[in-house]
Scaffold this motif. Structure first.
Motif, PDB file in Angstrom:
ATOM      1  N   PRO A  96      -7.801   0.725   5.328  1.00  0.00           N
ATOM      2  CA  PRO A  96      -8.020  -0.432   4.439  1.00  0.00           C
ATOM      3  C   PRO A  96      -6.705  -1.199   4.274  1.00  0.00           C
ATOM      4  O   PRO A  96      -5.627  -0.603   4.246  1.00  0.00           O
ATOM      5  CB  PRO A  96      -8.430   0.205   3.107  1.00  0.00           C
ATOM      6  CG  PRO A  96      -8.846   1.600   3.449  1.00  0.00           C
ATOM      7  CD  PRO A  96      -8.065   1.998   4.662  1.00  0.00           C
ATOM      8  N   HIS A  97      -6.801  -2.505   4.187  1.00  0.00           N
ATOM      9  CA  HIS A  97      -5.613  -3.330   3.947  1.00  0.00           C
ATOM     10  C   HIS A  97      -5.036  -2.930   2.597  1.00  0.00           C
ATOM     11  O   HIS A  97      -5.777  -2.732   1.635  1.00  0.00           O
ATOM     12  CB  HIS A  97      -5.992  -4.810   3.967  1.00  0.00           C
ATOM     13  CG  HIS A  97      -4.820  -5.721   3.994  1.00  0.00           C
ATOM     14  ND1 HIS A  97      -4.039  -5.980   2.894  1.00  0.00           N
ATOM     15  CD2 HIS A  97      -4.281  -6.435   5.007  1.00  0.00           C
ATOM     16  CE1 HIS A  97      -3.081  -6.809   3.210  1.00  0.00           C
ATOM     17  NE2 HIS A  97      -3.196  -7.111   4.491  1.00  0.00           N
ATOM     18  N   SER A  99      -3.571  -4.559   0.255  1.00  0.00           N
ATOM     19  CA  SER A  99      -3.767  -5.451  -0.887  1.00  0.00           C
ATOM     20  C   SER A  99      -5.127  -6.149  -0.889  1.00  0.00           C
ATOM     21  O   SER A  99      -5.462  -6.817  -1.848  1.00  0.00           O
ATOM     22  CB  SER A  99      -2.655  -6.509  -0.925  1.00  0.00           C
ATOM     23  OG  SER A  99      -2.669  -7.277   0.256  1.00  0.00           O
ATOM     24  N   ASP A 100      -5.901  -5.995   0.178  1.00  0.00           N
ATOM     25  CA  ASP A 100      -7.232  -6.609   0.257  1.00  0.00           C
ATOM     26  C   ASP A 100      -8.203  -5.562   0.782  1.00  0.00           C
ATOM     27  O   ASP A 100      -8.349  -5.375   1.984  1.00  0.00           O
ATOM     28  CB  ASP A 100      -7.188  -7.826   1.192  1.00  0.00           C
ATOM     29  CG  ASP A 100      -8.534  -8.522   1.324  1.00  0.00           C
ATOM     30  OD1 ASP A 100      -9.532  -8.038   0.736  1.00  0.00           O
ATOM     31  OD2 ASP A 100      -8.589  -9.538   2.035  1.00  0.00           O
ATOM     32  N   ARG A 101      -8.864  -4.883  -0.120  1.00  0.00           N
ATOM     33  CA  ARG A 101      -9.734  -3.762   0.255  1.00  0.00           C
ATOM     34  C   ARG A 101     -10.929  -4.172   1.115  1.00  0.00           C
ATOM     35  O   ARG A 101     -11.583  -3.339   1.704  1.00  0.00           O
ATOM     36  CB  ARG A 101     -10.218  -3.015  -0.996  1.00  0.00           C
ATOM     37  CG  ARG A 101      -9.094  -2.295  -1.727  1.00  0.00           C
ATOM     38  CD  ARG A 101      -8.551  -1.203  -0.848  1.00  0.00           C
ATOM     39  NE  ARG A 101      -7.435  -0.544  -1.512  1.00  0.00           N
ATOM     40  CZ  ARG A 101      -6.684   0.348  -0.947  1.00  0.00           C
ATOM     41  NH1 ARG A 101      -6.899   0.703   0.286  1.00  0.00           N
ATOM     42  NH2 ARG A 101      -5.693   0.901  -1.599  1.00  0.00           N
ATOM     43  N   ARG A 102     -11.204  -5.475   1.203  1.00  0.00           N
ATOM     44  CA  ARG A 102     -12.296  -5.930   2.079  1.00  0.00           C
ATOM     45  C   ARG A 102     -11.860  -5.943   3.538  1.00  0.00           C
ATOM     46  O   ARG A 102     -12.688  -5.918   4.439  1.00  0.00           O
ATOM     47  CB  ARG A 102     -12.737  -7.339   1.686  1.00  0.00           C
ATOM     48  CG  ARG A 102     -13.322  -7.418   0.287  1.00  0.00           C
ATOM     49  CD  ARG A 102     -13.440  -8.860  -0.147  1.00  0.00           C
ATOM     50  NE  ARG A 102     -12.085  -9.449  -0.186  1.00  0.00           N
ATOM     51  CZ  ARG A 102     -11.823 -10.735  -0.195  1.00  0.00           C
ATOM     52  NH1 ARG A 102     -12.794 -11.607  -0.170  1.00  0.00           N
ATOM     53  NH2 ARG A 102     -10.583 -11.187  -0.242  1.00  0.00           N
ATOM     54  N   ARG A 104      -9.392  -4.709   6.947  1.00  0.00           N
ATOM     55  CA  ARG A 104      -8.875  -3.504   7.605  1.00  0.00           C
ATOM     56  C   ARG A 104      -7.589  -3.875   8.340  1.00  0.00           C
ATOM     57  O   ARG A 104      -7.404  -5.017   8.761  1.00  0.00           O
ATOM     58  CB  ARG A 104      -9.884  -2.958   8.618  1.00  0.00           C
ATOM     59  CG  ARG A 104     -11.279  -2.698   8.097  1.00  0.00           C
ATOM     60  CD  ARG A 104     -11.416  -1.482   7.264  1.00  0.00           C
ATOM     61  NE  ARG A 104     -11.342  -0.289   8.087  1.00  0.00           N
ATOM     62  CZ  ARG A 104     -11.251   0.927   7.585  1.00  0.00           C
ATOM     63  NH1 ARG A 104     -11.248   1.110   6.294  1.00  0.00           N
ATOM     64  NH2 ARG A 104     -11.176   1.982   8.361  1.00  0.00           N
TER      65      ARG A 104
END
Length: 155
Positions: A96-97, A99-102, A104
């Motif tokens: 997962p990124h 800072s942005d869990r949406r 990858r």
């Protein structure tokens, strides 16, 4: 330009010499990457993705699957296959990124990083030896020149 360029002045001849040297260097890099593909048992796209990840990691940047696709000029389906292959071989992880869990990101495994540097490190050492006789100003000029060539080629 459809005709072969023929140098007309001493400056033109120097520019032609520089372009010839760039071509020879590019050929040497192609041979080195070919050797590395064999050493690491990878195809060209796999190795190019690994190189991208190493460079971006050194800059502290995250890499998305989309960025890999764009860098390699391949489809998202081909990118998925590449990432599946390199993940299965233990070279990459999808995470997962931070800072942005949406989103990858793709990261090198410790083993892949060590393997890459083992194969690439010796070659880089020889390149550093080749630069040793250049002054700082000469190296700055080379860096500027190569940056301009990258820009001219659409990098």
């Amino acid at each position: 330009m459809t005709e072969r360029w023929v140098p007309q002045t001493p400056r033109d001849a120097l520019m032609m010499s520089a372009m010839t040297a760039v071509r020879a260097f590019s050929d040497a890099m192609d041979r080195m990457h070919g050797d590395m593909r064999g050493d690491m048992d990878m195809n060209a796209s796999d190795l190019a993705a690994m190189r991208l990840l190493v460079v971006r990691e050194q800059r502290g940047e995250w890499v998305s699957p989309h960025q890999i696709a764009a860098h390699l000029s391949i489809s998202t389906a081909s990118t998925t296959k590449l990432l599946d292959r390199l993940t299965a071989s233990g070279h990459l992880e999808r995470r997962p990124h931070p800072s942005d869990r949406r989103a990858r990101v793709v990261v090198l495994t410790d083993a892949a990083r060590a393997e890459f540097y083992r194969h690439f490190g010796e070659r880089m050492g020889r390149m550093r030896e080749g630069m040793a006789s250049f002054t700082d100003d000469e190296l700055r000029a080379i860096v500027r020149f190569l940056g301009e060539m990258e820009t001219a080629l659409g990098g």
